[in-house]
Design a protein around this motif. Structure first.
Motif, mmCIF file in Angstrom:
data_model
loop_
_atom_site.group_PDB
_atom_site.id
_atom_site.type_symbol
_atom_site.label_atom_id
_atom_site.label_comp_id
_atom_site.label_asym_id
_atom_site.label_seq_id
_atom_site.Cartn_x
_atom_site.Cartn_y
_atom_site.Cartn_z
ATOM 1 N N ILE A 109 0.811 -1.065 0.242
ATOM 2 C CA ILE A 109 -0.400 0.029 0.822
ATOM 3 C C ILE A 109 0.802 1.062 -0.326
ATOM 4 C CG2 ILE A 109 -1.868 0.718 1.424
ATOM 5 C CD1 ILE A 109 -2.615 -1.292 0.138
ATOM 6 N N HIS A 110 1.182 2.138 -1.129
ATOM 7 C CA HIS A 110 1.837 3.045 -1.467
ATOM 8 C C HIS A 110 1.723 4.076 -0.750
ATOM 9 C CE1 HIS A 110 4.385 1.040 -3.522
ATOM 10 N NE2 HIS A 110 3.831 0.016 -3.951
ATOM 11 N N SER A 111 -0.680 4.647 -1.068
ATOM 12 C CA SER A 111 -1.019 5.147 -0.375
ATOM 13 C C SER A 111 -2.457 5.295 0.660
ATOM 14 C CB SER A 111 -1.458 5.966 -1.658
ATOM 15 O OG SER A 111 -2.032 5.516 -2.280
ATOM 16 N N HIS A 112 -2.690 6.765 1.513
ATOM 17 C CA HIS A 112 -4.232 5.932 1.564
ATOM 18 C C HIS A 112 -5.400 5.911 1.129
ATOM 19 C CE1 HIS A 112 -7.515 6.979 4.034
ATOM 20 N NE2 HIS A 112 -6.633 7.519 5.158
ATOM 21 N N LEU A 268 6.418 20.109 -0.723
ATOM 22 C CA LEU A 268 5.142 18.918 -1.262
ATOM 23 C C LEU A 268 4.392 19.136 0.387
ATOM 24 C CD1 LEU A 268 4.638 16.520 -2.923
ATOM 25 C CD2 LEU A 268 5.135 15.153 -1.125
ATOM 26 N N PRO A 269 3.132 19.777 -0.656
ATOM 27 C CA PRO A 269 2.072 20.580 0.820
ATOM 28 C C PRO A 269 1.230 19.396 0.561
ATOM 29 C CG PRO A 269 1.353 21.377 -1.358
ATOM 30 C CD PRO A 269 2.666 20.572 -1.879
ATOM 31 N N SER A 270 1.179 18.091 0.123
ATOM 32 C CA SER A 270 0.084 16.935 0.164
ATOM 33 C C SER A 270 -0.766 17.153 1.430
ATOM 34 C CB SER A 270 0.286 15.741 -0.316
ATOM 35 O OG SER A 270 1.092 15.723 -1.438
ATOM 36 N N LYS A 271 -2.154 16.485 1.041
ATOM 37 C CA LYS A 271 -2.846 16.344 2.456
ATOM 38 C C LYS A 271 -2.889 15.035 2.701
ATOM 39 C CE LYS A 271 -5.946 17.406 -0.359
ATOM 40 N NZ LYS A 271 -7.742 17.641 -0.437
ATOM 41 N N SER A 272 -1.460 14.148 2.174
ATOM 42 C CA SER A 272 -1.493 12.443 2.195
ATOM 43 C C SER A 272 -0.306 12.137 1.892
ATOM 44 C CB SER A 272 -2.808 11.688 1.916
ATOM 45 O OG SER A 272 -2.892 10.218 2.751
ATOM 46 N N GLU A 273 0.267 11.268 2.314
ATOM 47 C CA GLU A 273 0.935 11.007 1.699
ATOM 48 C C GLU A 273 1.624 9.340 2.531
ATOM 49 O OE1 GLU A 273 2.734 10.940 -0.865
ATOM 50 O OE2 GLU A 273 2.220 13.144 -2.295
ATOM 51 N N GLY A 274 1.916 8.475 1.536
ATOM 52 C CA GLY A 274 3.507 7.387 2.288
ATOM 53 C C GLY A 274 4.486 7.791 2.315
ATOM 54 N N THR A 275 5.537 7.325 1.695
ATOM 55 C CA THR A 275 6.898 7.838 1.893
ATOM 56 C C THR A 275 6.784 8.137 0.229
ATOM 57 O OG1 THR A 275 7.118 5.943 3.815
ATOM 58 C CG2 THR A 275 9.029 7.525 2.681
ATOM 59 N N PRO A 276 7.136 9.651 0.246
ATOM 60 C CA PRO A 276 6.858 10.588 -1.253
ATOM 61 C C PRO A 276 8.563 10.077 -1.810
ATOM 62 C CG PRO A 276 6.962 11.589 0.410
ATOM 63 C CD PRO A 276 6.225 10.242 1.051
ATOM 64 N N PHE A 277 8.374 9.306 -3.218
ATOM 65 C CA PHE A 277 10.154 9.137 -3.873
ATOM 66 C C PHE A 277 10.404 10.703 -4.321
ATOM 67 C CE2 PHE A 277 9.331 4.970 -4.475
ATOM 68 C CZ PHE A 277 11.073 4.520 -4.122
ATOM 69 N N CYS A 278 9.478 11.577 -4.625
ATOM 70 C CA CYS A 278 9.908 12.907 -4.776
ATOM 71 C C CYS A 278 11.187 13.259 -4.168
ATOM 72 C CB CYS A 278 8.982 13.955 -5.218
ATOM 73 S SG CYS A 278 7.721 14.196 -3.805
ATOM 74 N N VAL A 279 10.525 12.964 -2.545
ATOM 75 C CA VAL A 279 11.286 13.648 -1.241
ATOM 76 C C VAL A 279 12.338 12.916 -0.765
ATOM 77 C CG1 VAL A 279 11.350 14.304 0.906
ATOM 78 C CG2 VAL A 279 9.301 14.811 0.057
ATOM 79 N N LEU A 280 12.928 12.051 -1.394
ATOM 80 C CA LEU A 280 14.119 11.225 -1.057
ATOM 81 C C LEU A 280 14.934 11.778 -2.666
ATOM 82 C CD1 LEU A 280 12.370 7.637 -0.405
ATOM 83 C CD2 LEU A 280 13.975 9.069 1.155
ATOM 84 N N SER A 292 3.919 19.375 3.939
ATOM 85 C CA SER A 292 2.938 19.236 4.867
ATOM 86 C C SER A 292 2.983 18.748 5.857
ATOM 87 C CB SER A 292 1.575 19.662 4.364
ATOM 88 O OG SER A 292 1.760 17.854 3.384
ATOM 89 N N ASP A 293 2.424 18.849 7.112
ATOM 90 C CA ASP A 293 2.851 18.236 9.187
ATOM 91 C C ASP A 293 2.086 17.350 8.666
ATOM 92 O OD1 ASP A 293 3.500 17.784 11.255
ATOM 93 O OD2 ASP A 293 2.613 19.438 12.065
ATOM 94 N N ILE A 294 1.511 16.223 8.088
ATOM 95 C CA ILE A 294 1.626 14.955 7.945
ATOM 96 C C ILE A 294 2.173 13.747 8.496
ATOM 97 C CG2 ILE A 294 -0.293 15.826 6.586
ATOM 98 C CD1 ILE A 294 1.163 14.418 3.847
ATOM 99 N N PRO A 295 0.830 12.393 8.437
ATOM 100 C CA PRO A 295 2.396 11.775 9.841
ATOM 101 C C PRO A 295 3.450 11.118 8.135
ATOM 102 C CG PRO A 295 0.161 10.839 9.784
ATOM 103 C CD PRO A 295 0.112 12.794 9.389
ATOM 104 N N GLY A 296 2.988 10.940 7.271
ATOM 105 C CA GLY A 296 4.559 10.212 6.455
ATOM 106 C C GLY A 296 5.373 11.435 6.392
ATOM 107 N N LEU A 297 4.983 12.802 6.136
ATOM 108 C CA LEU A 297 5.943 13.608 6.009
ATOM 109 C C LEU A 297 6.511 13.762 7.081
ATOM 110 C CD1 LEU A 297 4.506 15.754 2.699
ATOM 111 C CD2 LEU A 297 6.266 14.543 2.463
#
Length: 377
Positions: A109-112, A268-280, A292-297
């Protein structure tokens, strides 16, 4: 060991595609190829990328019923098999292909699951329900971010990291910035920020464009690498806010090393993320991250130690954070160094493959303990 059938959409792009292609390379590099077979639904960039690794690849096609029939045929050819699907559509097909033939299946599961189809009101009502139904049939599930476990309908949930497997940067950051400044017709002193993401409601790119209207650092330009159904509305928003000359829509891109090398900040201002590759990827190539201050990030940026966390949906606060990093080079570099030294080592291809191998062992124990799949055990 069971033969692992890795099932994916051949035209997949983005983080899930990077995950699968990295897995294929790791399987070859660490000599696990005999235990894995990759199955692509249709042709496309991901199917091409997997094919170049040298793993065993099967390409199936046709409508959903035809694809399910072909998948069943491949699974029947193995005495012991485990189907491992990636993505909501593949999960639904996997559940149908294994429902009555005794083959266990799993998914990463890569995303919500409830945020995968926000761009369509019809799909957002129908597909999440079908997807959650399919996940109930899985023997267990892998997740790339711990908070995803809270919404999954299965007892066995296994952690697996995304992995970074990128070529080194061949240019200096100054040279990369100069390339993009010339390409876009900008002054040599222009400041570049950006993001690489699909144009989907879950990414909150409208918040980033609204923040650009509030950024005070002179001659700052936003580079948007990606495409999607929201492109027209985002372009219209940039025009309405009067920032059309400072927001640049680059389209879908591959080989993003020079892009990340050019920007000072990846946002990356997402409302939901898993572990985004773009950040890595951005952190690998030396861009400081704001997320954004969400669990994944929050987890990935180590609670603000390896990058800046922005309140979800708050364009004013985001603009202030962008200005802060643009105007304080030393602070920006501290975030880059912290990310490289304390985050990236946790996301190697070897650790990804090891996590999958451990997980498959756990799933096999579950299968044997419950006697759920008598045909192949």
């Amino acid at each position: 060991m069971r033969t692992i059938f890795v099932f994916f959409a051949g035209n997949e792009r983005g983080g899930a595609a990077a995950h699968i292609s990295t897995l294929a390379r790791a399987v070859v590099r660490f000599e696990k190829s005999p235990h894995y077979r990759f199955v692509s639904l249709g042709q496309g960039p991901l199917a091409d990328a997997v094919a170049t690794t040298g793993v065993r690849l099967h390409v199936i096609g046709g409508n959903a019923l035809h694809a399910v029939a072909q998948l069943k045929k491949l699974l029947r050819a193995e005495r012991k098999a485990l189907l491992h699907a990636h993505g909501p559509r593949m999960n639904i097909l996997a559940a149908l292909a294994t429902r009555w033939n005794g083959v266990p299946w799993t998914s990463t599961i890569h995303s919500h699951p409830y945020y995968d189809f926000l761009g369509s009101s019809l799909k957002s009502r129908v597909y999440p329900k079908l997807h959650m139904w399919s996940l109930k049939q899985a023997v267990g599930l892998f997740i790339v971010q711990a908070s995803l476990a809270d919404v999954l309908p299965t007892g066995t949930v296994l952690d697996v990291p995304n992995a970074v497997d990128l070529p080194p940067q061949s240019k200096t950051r100054e040279a990369c910035a100069e390339v993009w400044q010339k390409r876009l017709g900008l002054d040599s002193g222009s400041r570049l920020i950006g993001v690489a993401a699909r144009f989907d409601p879950v990414k909150n790119l409208d918040v980033l464009i609204r923040a650009m209207a509030r950024v005070k650092t002179p001659n700052t330009h936003l580079l948007l690498a990606g495409d999607g159904e929201m492109r027209a509305s985002l372009q219209s928003l940039a025009e309405q806010l009067g920032v059309v000359d400072r927001v640049h829509f680059l389209g879908f891109m591959t080989g993003l090393a020079d892009f990340y090398g050019a920007i000072d900040i990846h946002v990356l201002p997402s409302k939901s993320e898993g572990t985004p590759f773009c950040v890595l990827e951005a952190g690998t190539y030396g861009a400081a991250n704001i997320g954004s201050d969400i669990p994944g990030l929050r987890t990935l940026l180590q609670n603000g130690q390896a990058g800046v966390l922005a309140p979800v949906g708050d364009s004013e606060a985001l603009a202030e954070q962008i200005d802060q990093l643009l105007q304080h080079d030393e602070e920006r570099e501290q975030y880059v160094e912290a990310f490289r030294s304390s985050v990236l080592p946790n996301f190697s291809p070897e650790k990804m493959l090891e996590a999958y191998e451990r997980g498959y062992t756990v799933l096999e124990e579950d299968i044997l303990r419950t006697h759920q799949f008598t045909r192949s055990s």
